[in-house]
Scaffold this motif. Structure first.
Motif, PDB file in Angstrom:
ATOM      1  N   THR A  26       0.840  -1.201   0.000  1.00 45.08           N
ATOM      2  CA  THR A  26       0.000   0.000   0.000  1.00 45.08           C
ATOM      3  C   THR A  26       0.873   1.248   0.000  1.00 45.08           C
ATOM      4  O   THR A  26       0.618   2.207  -0.748  1.00 45.08           O
ATOM      5  CB  THR A  26      -0.923   0.004   1.234  1.00 45.08           C
ATOM      6  OG1 THR A  26      -1.781  -1.143   1.172  1.00 45.08           O
ATOM      7  CG2 THR A  26      -1.778   1.262   1.271  1.00 45.08           C
ATOM      8  N   THR A  27       1.905   1.257   0.823  1.00 43.56           N
ATOM      9  CA  THR A  27       2.822   2.392   0.866  1.00 43.56           C
ATOM     10  C   THR A  27       3.526   2.564  -0.471  1.00 43.56           C
ATOM     11  O   THR A  27       3.692   3.687  -0.958  1.00 43.56           O
ATOM     12  CB  THR A  27       3.862   2.189   1.985  1.00 43.56           C
ATOM     13  OG1 THR A  27       3.181   2.011   3.225  1.00 43.56           O
ATOM     14  CG2 THR A  27       4.789   3.387   2.091  1.00 43.56           C
ATOM     15  N   ARG A  28       3.927   1.451  -1.068  1.00 44.42           N
ATOM     16  CA  ARG A  28       4.583   1.533  -2.372  1.00 44.42           C
ATOM     17  C   ARG A  28       3.660   2.181  -3.403  1.00 44.42           C
ATOM     18  O   ARG A  28       4.098   3.024  -4.189  1.00 44.42           O
ATOM     19  CB  ARG A  28       4.998   0.141  -2.841  1.00 44.42           C
ATOM     20  CG  ARG A  28       5.547   0.152  -4.261  1.00 44.42           C
ATOM     21  CD  ARG A  28       6.078  -1.174  -4.704  1.00 44.42           C
ATOM     22  NE  ARG A  28       6.567  -1.060  -6.077  1.00 44.42           N
ATOM     23  CZ  ARG A  28       7.597  -1.715  -6.574  1.00 44.42           C
ATOM     24  NH1 ARG A  28       8.274  -2.541  -5.801  1.00 44.42           N
ATOM     25  NH2 ARG A  28       7.968  -1.562  -7.817  1.00 44.42           N
ATOM     26  N   ARG A  29       2.398   1.790  -3.416  1.00 40.74           N
ATOM     27  CA  ARG A  29       1.471   2.382  -4.383  1.00 40.74           C
ATOM     28  C   ARG A  29       1.294   3.876  -4.138  1.00 40.74           C
ATOM     29  O   ARG A  29       1.171   4.663  -5.081  1.00 40.74           O
ATOM     30  CB  ARG A  29       0.120   1.658  -4.328  1.00 40.74           C
ATOM     31  CG  ARG A  29       0.109   0.321  -5.050  1.00 40.74           C
ATOM     32  CD  ARG A  29      -1.313  -0.203  -5.254  1.00 40.74           C
ATOM     33  NE  ARG A  29      -1.951  -0.516  -4.000  1.00 40.74           N
ATOM     34  CZ  ARG A  29      -1.871  -1.703  -3.395  1.00 40.74           C
ATOM     35  NH1 ARG A  29      -1.148  -2.670  -3.923  1.00 40.74           N
ATOM     36  NH2 ARG A  29      -2.507  -1.930  -2.260  1.00 40.74           N
ATOM     37  N   GLN A  30       1.263   4.283  -2.881  1.00 43.82           N
ATOM     38  CA  GLN A  30       1.132   5.712  -2.583  1.00 43.82           C
ATOM     39  C   GLN A  30       2.333   6.493  -3.105  1.00 43.82           C
ATOM     40  O   GLN A  30       2.187   7.571  -3.696  1.00 43.82           O
ATOM     41  CB  GLN A  30       0.965   5.916  -1.069  1.00 43.82           C
ATOM     42  CG  GLN A  30      -0.382   5.440  -0.540  1.00 43.82           C
ATOM     43  CD  GLN A  30      -0.426   5.399   0.979  1.00 43.82           C
ATOM     44  OE1 GLN A  30       0.577   5.164   1.640  1.00 43.82           O
ATOM     45  NE2 GLN A  30      -1.604   5.621   1.544  1.00 43.82           N
ATOM     46  N   VAL A  31       3.530   5.945  -2.886  1.00 48.46           N
ATOM     47  CA  VAL A  31       4.731   6.611  -3.394  1.00 48.46           C
ATOM     48  C   VAL A  31       4.727   6.618  -4.917  1.00 48.46           C
ATOM     49  O   VAL A  31       5.059   7.627  -5.552  1.00 48.46           O
ATOM     50  CB  VAL A  31       6.002   5.922  -2.852  1.00 48.46           C
ATOM     51  CG1 VAL A  31       7.249   6.484  -3.515  1.00 48.46           C
ATOM     52  CG2 VAL A  31       6.103   6.093  -1.345  1.00 48.46           C
ATOM     53  N   GLU A  32       4.322   5.500  -5.514  1.00 45.72           N
ATOM     54  CA  GLU A  32       4.295   5.432  -6.982  1.00 45.72           C
ATOM     55  C   GLU A  32       3.312   6.446  -7.554  1.00 45.72           C
ATOM     56  O   GLU A  32       3.585   7.078  -8.582  1.00 45.72           O
ATOM     57  CB  GLU A  32       3.932   4.013  -7.425  1.00 45.72           C
ATOM     58  CG  GLU A  32       4.006   3.792  -8.925  1.00 45.72           C
ATOM     59  CD  GLU A  32       5.379   4.063  -9.501  1.00 45.72           C
ATOM     60  OE1 GLU A  32       5.462   4.770 -10.521  1.00 45.72           O
ATOM     61  OE2 GLU A  32       6.373   3.584  -8.927  1.00 45.72           O
ATOM     62  N   ARG A  33       2.171   6.621  -6.904  1.00 47.05           N
ATOM     63  CA  ARG A  33       1.216   7.630  -7.377  1.00 47.05           C
ATOM     64  C   ARG A  33       1.807   9.036  -7.264  1.00 47.05           C
ATOM     65  O   ARG A  33       1.590   9.891  -8.130  1.00 47.05           O
ATOM     66  CB  ARG A  33      -0.088   7.533  -6.577  1.00 47.05           C
ATOM     67  CG  ARG A  33      -0.961   6.364  -6.989  1.00 47.05           C
ATOM     68  CD  ARG A  33      -2.391   6.480  -6.470  1.00 47.05           C
ATOM     69  NE  ARG A  33      -3.212   5.430  -7.053  1.00 47.05           N
ATOM     70  CZ  ARG A  33      -3.343   4.208  -6.547  1.00 47.05           C
ATOM     71  NH1 ARG A  33      -2.701   3.897  -5.424  1.00 47.05           N
ATOM     72  NH2 ARG A  33      -4.101   3.300  -7.142  1.00 47.05           N
ATOM     73  N   ALA A  34       2.556   9.284  -6.181  1.00 46.14           N
ATOM     74  CA  ALA A  34       3.214  10.578  -6.030  1.00 46.14           C
ATOM     75  C   ALA A  34       4.197  10.815  -7.182  1.00 46.14           C
ATOM     76  O   ALA A  34       4.249  11.911  -7.759  1.00 46.14           O
ATOM     77  CB  ALA A  34       3.947  10.644  -4.690  1.00 46.14           C
TER      78      ALA A  34
END
Length: 439
Positions: free
Chosen positions: A227-235
């Protein structure tokens, strides 16, 4: 990333084993009855003569044909299954050994304990690791070791800014995930594809793959990290859109969205993960630099350096120091900026991270171009070009400007105040945008 979500329960396995035992017991009994009956008919026919013998032999062959037609597929399937299991038993130890070795070197990569040795190991062994993954047939029993090798290669490909091998890696993992019914691996593979597509500049495909990763998300023990990875990737996708947008509201909105996603990632990161925290702090600082906030960027970068040092992460220290140089340049402190870039270049050299060294030398060379010291600029920029694994349009422009009759290259000035923010954003073409998921 060992997950118990898709594994059969012990009692189910036992029940399946009993069912298979019952089935083969019935099969054995039926075949014994058939063969006994055929034997009896054969004996009778041998003791008779004429048409009795002909009929007896015909019945015997008929029974044998029925038996073969009915049970041959079952026997063949059992034979194939046992052969596959035998191959898995032979192949799994070799794959596991390769996974453990790659994982150990992945931990050392970019660290103060064997960083250069790890880079040399990957340079020599990456082709064999990739060939091994390509040769493996997707099946149960290999999924976790297969995924561990993928994790290790991802770190190497991101370090070298190689999106095409990263995309191939993701597709291989997707095939294994589908064959084994592993949603957790499908979730990771889709997130990894998003990163590869973003690095290729295909932002729409990257967004789509992130949505797929969301849709198949599980509640495994690595769910929070993904989940954290996806948030960073979206950023990072928002930052990429900002880079493609002309100055104005669209760019401002994209940068603000990136900032929000990174703040979410910081709040939701799984436990005391220093690597994740360093990555978030560095990317958050890049957002501040986009917003012309060098002091706020330094507020992110100072703790990033401290945490990277505590983790023995030289690569993280180097990235943060490189960005501190950008912030100092924006604050009109060229001497401090060059000091930080020299320090970052030294750190990158300690772990043999050539792309990072190339960027720092390019920063230093472009600073000499601006100062009018073309001879020094040319030497630095030529060293940078020698370390690059791909061509840089901006580096070419500065090399031309470093010639005796060259003019300073025209670059975008996002700040409108003589601070070439756009130049540094394009130079920072590799940022810490990944997480290492422990298995």
């Amino acid at each position: 990333m060992t997950s118990g979500d898709q594994q059969p329960k012990p009692e189910n396995k036992e029940r399946q084993s009993r069912r298979r035992g019952d089935f083969f017991g019935i099969s054995a009994l039926a075949s014994a009855l058939l063969s006994g009956l055929a034997g009896e008919r054969l004996s009778q026919s041998l003791d008779s003569g004429g048409w009795v013998r002909v009929v007896g032999l015909s019945l015997t062959f008929l029974f044998l044909l029925i038996w073969a037609a009915y049970y041959a597929p079952t026997v063949l399937a059992a034979y194939k299954r046992r052969r596959q299991e035998a191959v898995a038993v032979v192949a799994a130890p070799e794959l596991r050994a390769a996974a453990e070795e790659a994982e150990q070197w992945m931990i050392a990569l970019g660290s103060d304990t064997g960083g250069i040795a790890a880079a040399e190991w990957y340079s020599l062994n990456e082709p064999q690791l990739r060939e091994r993954l390509q040769a493996e047939k997707p099946r149960e029993g290999i999924a976790d070791d297969f995924a561990r090798i993928c994790d290790a290669l991802e770190v190497w490909y991101l370090r070298r800014s190689e999106p095409l091998p990263l995309l191939e890696l993701s597709e291989l993992l997707s095939a294994v995930a589908e064959a084994c019914g592993r949603r957790d691996l499908a979730e990771l593979a889709a997130a990894r594809e998003a990163t590869a597509y973003r690095l290729l500049g295909d932002l729409e495909s990257a967004t789509t793959r992130l949505g797929v990763s969301d849709n198949v998300a599980t509640h495994s023990r690595t769910a929070a990290a993904l989940t954290t990875r996806r948030q960073v990737e979206r950023a990072l996708l928002h930052l990429a859109r900002a880079e493609q947008s002309p100055a104005g509201n669209d760019r401002v909105e994209a940068v603000l969205n990136a900032r929000d996603r990174l703040d979410d990632a910081r709040l939701n990161r799984p436990g005391p993960d220093l690597a994740a925290e360093v990555a978030i702090l560095i990317n958050r600082a890049i957002v501040n630099l986009y917003q012309l906030e060098p002091e706020e960027a330094l507020d992110q970068l100072r703790p990033a350096v401290a945490r990277a040092r505590a983790a023995g992460d030289i690569s993280g220290q180097a990235h943060a120091s490189e960005l501190m140089g950008v912030a100092a340049w924006m604050q009109r402190s060229p001497h401090e900026a060059k000091r930080m870039w020299r320090h970052a270049e030294h750190l990158y050299s300690e772990i043999d991270e050539s792309e990072g060294r190339a960027r720092c030398l390019q920063h230093l060379g472009s600073a000499e171009v601006v100062a009018g010291r073309k001879k020094q600029a040319r030497a630095l920029l030529e060293r940078s070009a020698g370390l690059r694994t791909s061509e840089s349009e901006l580096l070419t422009k500065y090399l031309e400007a470093a010639q005796e009759d060259g003019k300073p290259p025209e670059v975008d000035d996002d700040g409108g105040d003589g601070v070439t923010v756009g130049r540094f954003r394009r130079l920072l073409d590799k940022i810490r945008d990944h997480f290492t998921l422990s298995r």
